[in-house]
Design an enzyme around this catalytic site. Structure first.
Site, PDB file in Angstrom:
ATOM      1  N   ASP A 229      11.401 -29.138  29.608  1.00 49.67           N
ATOM      2  CA  ASP A 229      12.032 -29.941  28.573  1.00 49.67           C
ATOM      3  C   ASP A 229      12.193 -29.193  27.266  1.00 49.67           C
ATOM      4  O   ASP A 229      11.912 -28.012  27.171  1.00 49.67           O
ATOM      5  CB  ASP A 229      11.368 -31.313  28.408  1.00 49.67           C
ATOM      6  CG  ASP A 229       9.881 -31.241  28.581  1.00 49.67           C
ATOM      7  OD1 ASP A 229       9.299 -30.335  28.004  1.00 49.67           O
ATOM      8  OD2 ASP A 229       9.327 -32.094  29.314  1.00 49.67           O
TER       9      ASP A 229
ATOM     10  N   LYS B  38      15.342 -34.207  26.367  1.00 46.56           N
ATOM     11  CA  LYS B  38      16.394 -34.977  25.704  1.00 46.56           C
ATOM     12  C   LYS B  38      16.757 -34.321  24.383  1.00 46.56           C
ATOM     13  O   LYS B  38      15.976 -33.617  23.767  1.00 46.56           O
ATOM     14  CB  LYS B  38      15.948 -36.404  25.476  1.00 46.56           C
ATOM     15  CG  LYS B  38      14.796 -36.551  24.514  1.00 46.56           C
ATOM     16  CD  LYS B  38      14.511 -38.024  24.286  1.00 46.56           C
ATOM     17  CE  LYS B  38      13.066 -38.183  23.841  1.00 46.56           C
ATOM     18  NZ  LYS B  38      12.534 -39.494  23.992  1.00 46.56           N
TER      19      LYS B  38
ATOM     20  N   MET C  80       4.650 -36.140  16.854  1.00 41.91           N
ATOM     21  CA  MET C  80       5.881 -36.947  16.860  1.00 41.91           C
ATOM     22  C   MET C  80       5.977 -37.824  15.627  1.00 41.91           C
ATOM     23  O   MET C  80       6.483 -38.934  15.696  1.00 41.91           O
ATOM     24  CB  MET C  80       5.952 -37.828  18.118  1.00 41.91           C
ATOM     25  CG  MET C  80       5.929 -37.031  19.403  1.00 41.91           C
ATOM     26  SD  MET C  80       5.783 -38.054  20.860  1.00 41.91           S
ATOM     27  CE  MET C  80       4.022 -38.316  20.957  1.00 41.91           C
TER      28      MET C  80
HETATM   29  N1  SAH Z   1       2.330 -31.993  25.118  1.00 46.95           N
HETATM   30  C1  SAH Z   1       2.650 -31.499  23.787  1.00 46.95           C
HETATM   31  C2  SAH Z   1       3.020 -32.595  22.842  1.00 46.95           C
HETATM   32  C3  SAH Z   1       4.251 -33.348  23.200  1.00 46.95           C
HETATM   33  S1  SAH Z   1       4.674 -34.530  21.998  1.00 46.95           S
HETATM   34  C4  SAH Z   1       1.460 -30.717  23.255  1.00 46.95           C
HETATM   35  O1  SAH Z   1       0.386 -30.736  23.831  1.00 46.95           O
HETATM   36  O2  SAH Z   1       1.639 -30.035  22.243  1.00 46.95           O
HETATM   37  C5  SAH Z   1       5.822 -33.666  21.001  1.00 46.95           C
HETATM   38  C6  SAH Z   1       5.269 -33.385  19.628  1.00 46.95           C
HETATM   39  O3  SAH Z   1       4.409 -32.281  19.663  1.00 46.95           O
HETATM   40  C7  SAH Z   1       6.302 -33.018  18.603  1.00 46.95           C
HETATM   41  O4  SAH Z   1       6.932 -34.166  18.072  1.00 46.95           O
HETATM   42  C8  SAH Z   1       5.460 -32.327  17.563  1.00 46.95           C
HETATM   43  O5  SAH Z   1       4.781 -33.262  16.769  1.00 46.95           O
HETATM   44  C9  SAH Z   1       4.432 -31.631  18.411  1.00 46.95           C
HETATM   45  N2  SAH Z   1       4.766 -30.214  18.622  1.00 46.95           N
HETATM   46  C10 SAH Z   1       4.979 -29.598  19.800  1.00 46.95           C
HETATM   47  N3  SAH Z   1       5.214 -28.294  19.635  1.00 46.95           N
HETATM   48  C11 SAH Z   1       5.136 -28.065  18.316  1.00 46.95           C
HETATM   49  C12 SAH Z   1       5.291 -26.905  17.504  1.00 46.95           C
HETATM   50  N4  SAH Z   1       5.559 -25.715  18.026  1.00 46.95           N
HETATM   51  N5  SAH Z   1       5.143 -27.049  16.163  1.00 46.95           N
HETATM   52  C13 SAH Z   1       4.873 -28.244  15.615  1.00 46.95           C
HETATM   53  N6  SAH Z   1       4.733 -29.358  16.344  1.00 46.95           N
HETATM   54  C14 SAH Z   1       4.853 -29.285  17.664  1.00 46.95           C
END
Ligand code: SAH
Length: 459
Positions: A249, A271, A384
């Site tokens: 994704d 998405k 998020m």
């Molecule tokens: N499974 C993922 C999270 C998915 S939810 C994890 O463990 O990181 C998606 C959210 O993760 C985004 O809206 C943001 O808040 C955060 N996120 C993911 N990658 C990021 C990044 N490189 N920098 C900042 N926020 C990030």
């Protein structure tokens, strides 16, 4: 990448070398290994070059370069000490759309020779497109030490039986078979110099594999980390290299995706803001269907698959359908961003606990245990939470959090584009607007944010 490395079949192809000195000889050695037919034009040539020409079934033309020599050749190398001649060769060759290399003049070349590591039929070319030849030579030396000399023999052996293996095993099994060949006892036989025994062992094993039932598929649920590919686990990388198909994704960085096996099929299921995403049920079903076809399916997710990743739901479906799966943790955004922003999530003086919270708005609102969130000595990390930032700020303050509580936004954490915006819970929403912070972004709230001033190390 400005220059595309290609593997050129030069067997019996006429190649022209202009020049007869030591550099021309060096190029001739390479072309000779590729079994090209060498045509050399020069007033005088080295003894070695003369022998190479002879061995290749080519021709030594005594004299100066002439344009008509380009007529029946397929590649040209200019290696004279006269820069006018070299430039002339380059321009004539280009006019005829012939690949041309001019030694030490990248601007006159249509191709350059990479640094080469060789093990029998196996060739590794390293090119910096002429921008850092010392670096490519250094890398070559490093790679030389990594690769066993026996590899060439193994590659040769593989070439000999390739068609038989192809005829004997279905595609899904073939890859595993070759994995066995390149990692199993055959390597030891070859290293001990037992080539014939190695070949025999290989053919015996092939017979055994033919009698086995076709392998069943499997799903790897893998955390791809927050962006920097260096943060992948070894296991993630290994499974990424084995996959037949990958479902990924939006959060999976392109650098991470680059590391998936080249010929794996790629399916994007994320998405984009204004587009519909693939519904979760369809993703679950796709995972089941692909695995049932016998494929190794890589479900690659940003961060960690079990942290706000819906990984649990997907595995639920697989368990129900009896599809084997394994889960590989990844560095979740909170951990990656906090490290790369220089904000420890816990610290003796500031926080003894940390909470990961989803800030995703549902119908414009956020239902959270706000009272618990304002507990002292606790770090809050909102995933998020970009669109909901004004709501988060407002509610925390309304429930009694000090308006001066330090807060930071980390945008595209751990990547080369990482930005960190620091303020307080009162000012952060406005700062996000002014700095036009975009997704993905993470909000960190608590006293630990002040540590960034002395601990920030990245960029
Ligand atoms: N499974 C993922 C999270 C998915 S939810 C994890 O463990 O990181 C998606 C959210 O993760 C985004 O809206 C943001 O808040 C955060 N996120 C993911 N990658 C990021 C990044 N490189 N920098 C900042 N926020 C990030």
């Amino acid at each position: 990448m400005r220059y595309l490395p290609l593997a050129f079949d030069l067997k019996n192809r006429p190649c022209l070398i202009v020049g007869g000195g030591s550099i021309a000889t060096r190029k001739a050695r390479l072309l000779n290994k590729a079994e090209a037919r060498l045509l050399v034009v020069a007033p005088d040539i080295t003894d070695e070059l003369r022998q190479l020409v002879l061995a290749s079934g080519g021709e030594y033309i005594v004299g100066r370069y002439r344009r008509d020599l380009l007529e029946n050749v397929e590649m040209v190398v200019a290696a004279t000490a006269d820069s006018d001649v070299n430039a002339q060769v380059s321009s004539d060759a280009r006019a005829q759309r012939l690949p041309v290399n001019v030694v030490d003049s990248p601007q006159l070349c249509t191709f350059t020779f990479p640094s080469i590591v060789e093990r029998g039929p196996l060739a590794i070319g390293i090119s910096s497109g002429g921008s850092a030849p010392v670096l490519t030579r250094m890398l070559r030396a490093q790679i030389e030490t990594l690769l066993s000399p026996g590899l060439g023999v193994i590659a040769e052996l593989a070439g000999l039986v390739r068609d038989r293996v192809k005829a004997a095993l279905p595609e899904a099994q073939r890859k595993d078979f070759w994995h066995w060949v390149f990692n199993g006892p055959i390597v030891g036989e070859v290293e001990r110099g037992h080539k014939a025994e190695a070949e025999q062992a290989l053919l015996q094993e092939l017979e055994r594999w033919q009698e086995r039932p076709a392998p069943s598929g499997e799903v790897y649920l893998v955390g791809g980390g927050p962006g920097d590919p260096d943060l992948l686990t070894f296991r993630a990388l290994r499974l990424m290299q084995q996959a037949d198909v990958v479902l990924y994704d939006r959060l999976v960085s392109s650098e991470v995706l680059e590391l998936v096996r080249r010929d794996a099929e790629r399916i994007y299921v994320g998405k984009m803001k204004q587009f519909h995403s693939v519904p979760q049920d369809d993703i679950n079903q796709l995972l089941v269907d692909l695995a049932k076809e016998g494929k190794k399916v890589l479900r690659l997710k940003g961060g960690d698959p079990f942290v706000f990743g819906r990984g649990g739901e997907e595995m639920d479906k697989l368990a129900e359908a009896g599809v084997p799966f394994q889960v590989v943790p990844g560095i979740t955004a909170a951990i990656g961003c906090s490290a790369y922003a220089g904000i420890p999530l816990t610290h003796r003086d500031h926080a003894q606990s940390v909470r990961f919270i989803t800030g995703h708005l549902k119908q414009g609102d956020l239902v959270l245990p706000w009272q618990e969130l304002i507990t002292a000595n606790q770090t809050l990390v909102f995933y998020m939470g970009l669109a909901g930032l004004p709501t988060i700020s407002e509610k925390l303050i309304a429930h009694g959090m000090n308006v001066d509580t330090p807060a930071a936004l980390v945008e595209k954490g751990t990547t080369r584009d990482q930005r960190v915006i620091v303020g307080t819970i009162a000012t952060l929403p406005e700062l996000a607007e002014t700095h036009k912070v975009g997704a993905p972004a993470l909000t960190i709230i608590g006293g630990v944010v002040t540590l960034r001033e002395s601990l920030g190390w990245y960029q």
